[in-house]
Design a protein around this motif. Structure first.
Motif, PDB file in Angstrom:
ATOM      1  N   PHE A  42       0.820  -1.214   0.000  1.00  0.00           N
ATOM      2  CA  PHE A  42       0.000   0.000   0.000  1.00  0.00           C
ATOM      3  C   PHE A  42       0.851   1.259   0.000  1.00  0.00           C
ATOM      4  CE2 PHE A  42      -1.853   3.510   2.332  1.00  0.00           C
ATOM      5  CZ  PHE A  42      -2.987   3.749   1.575  1.00  0.00           C
ATOM      6  N   HIS A  43       1.816   1.332   0.921  1.00  0.00           N
ATOM      7  CA  HIS A  43       2.587   2.572   1.048  1.00  0.00           C
ATOM      8  C   HIS A  43       3.410   2.863  -0.210  1.00  0.00           C
ATOM      9  CE1 HIS A  43       5.562  -0.379   2.539  1.00  0.00           C
ATOM     10  NE2 HIS A  43       6.486   0.489   2.159  1.00  0.00           N
ATOM     11  N   GLU A  44       3.915   1.830  -0.854  1.00  0.00           N
ATOM     12  CA  GLU A  44       4.675   2.026  -2.095  1.00  0.00           C
ATOM     13  C   GLU A  44       3.766   2.505  -3.215  1.00  0.00           C
ATOM     14  OE1 GLU A  44       6.123  -1.941  -2.502  1.00  0.00           O
ATOM     15  OE2 GLU A  44       7.906  -1.575  -1.276  1.00  0.00           O
ATOM     16  N   SER A  47      -7.591   4.069   7.516  1.00  0.00           N
ATOM     17  CA  SER A  47      -8.915   3.460   7.650  1.00  0.00           C
ATOM     18  C   SER A  47      -9.480   3.201   6.256  1.00  0.00           C
ATOM     19  CB  SER A  47      -9.850   4.402   8.408  1.00  0.00           C
ATOM     20  OG  SER A  47     -10.107   5.560   7.624  1.00  0.00           O
ATOM     21  N   VAL A  48     -10.497   2.394   6.189  1.00  0.00           N
ATOM     22  CA  VAL A  48     -11.152   2.109   4.903  1.00  0.00           C
ATOM     23  C   VAL A  48     -11.697   3.410   4.317  1.00  0.00           C
ATOM     24  CG1 VAL A  48     -13.093   0.920   3.803  1.00  0.00           C
ATOM     25  CG2 VAL A  48     -11.697  -0.271   5.490  1.00  0.00           C
ATOM     26  N   ALA A  76     -10.556   1.566  -5.546  1.00  0.00           N
ATOM     27  CA  ALA A  76     -10.156   1.348  -4.146  1.00  0.00           C
ATOM     28  C   ALA A  76      -9.494  -0.026  -3.985  1.00  0.00           C
ATOM     29  CB  ALA A  76     -11.359   1.477  -3.231  1.00  0.00           C
ATOM     30  N   SER A  77      -9.944  -0.992  -4.791  1.00  0.00           N
ATOM     31  CA  SER A  77      -9.373  -2.337  -4.688  1.00  0.00           C
ATOM     32  C   SER A  77      -7.881  -2.339  -5.006  1.00  0.00           C
ATOM     33  CB  SER A  77     -10.109  -3.314  -5.599  1.00  0.00           C
ATOM     34  OG  SER A  77     -10.010  -2.895  -6.940  1.00  0.00           O
ATOM     35  N   GLY A 128      -2.972  -3.820  -1.734  1.00  0.00           N
ATOM     36  CA  GLY A 128      -1.653  -3.567  -1.168  1.00  0.00           C
ATOM     37  C   GLY A 128      -1.619  -3.680   0.334  1.00  0.00           C
ATOM     38  N   LEU A 129      -2.769  -3.491   0.979  1.00  0.00           N
ATOM     39  CA  LEU A 129      -2.828  -3.613   2.431  1.00  0.00           C
ATOM     40  C   LEU A 129      -2.726  -5.069   2.856  1.00  0.00           C
ATOM     41  CD1 LEU A 129      -5.616  -1.031   3.347  1.00  0.00           C
ATOM     42  CD2 LEU A 129      -3.175  -0.858   3.820  1.00  0.00           C
TER      43      LEU A 129
END
Length: 69
Positions: free
Chosen positions: A5-7, A45-46, A60-61, A66-67
């Motif tokens: 996610f962060h990348e 958060s979502v 969003a997917s 990535g999470l």
């Protein structure tokens, strides 16, 4: 290979040539918090993921996958 996610968040932001401040204004999340998301120090958060996906114009997917990586 899926990006974490962060990348992915940092990649998408930089791809658009946005600063953290610009993204912060678009999603109404503090710059410090966004920086922590990009460093992988915090998990959003979502609701925040949905705001980010809307601002970055990606499903969003794409970010949610990535999470789980």
């Amino acid at each position: 290979m899926k990006q974490k996610f962060h990348e992915q968040l940092k990649f998408l932001r930089e791809e658009r040539n946005w600063s953290l401040e610009e993204l912060s204004k678009k999603v109404q999340v503090g710059v410090e918090k966004l920086a922590q998301y990009e460093k992988g120090e915090l998990i959003p958060s979502v609701q925040t993921v949905l705001k980010l996906s809307t601002a970055l114009e990606v499903p969003a997917s794409n970010l949610m996958d990535g999470l789980q990586a």
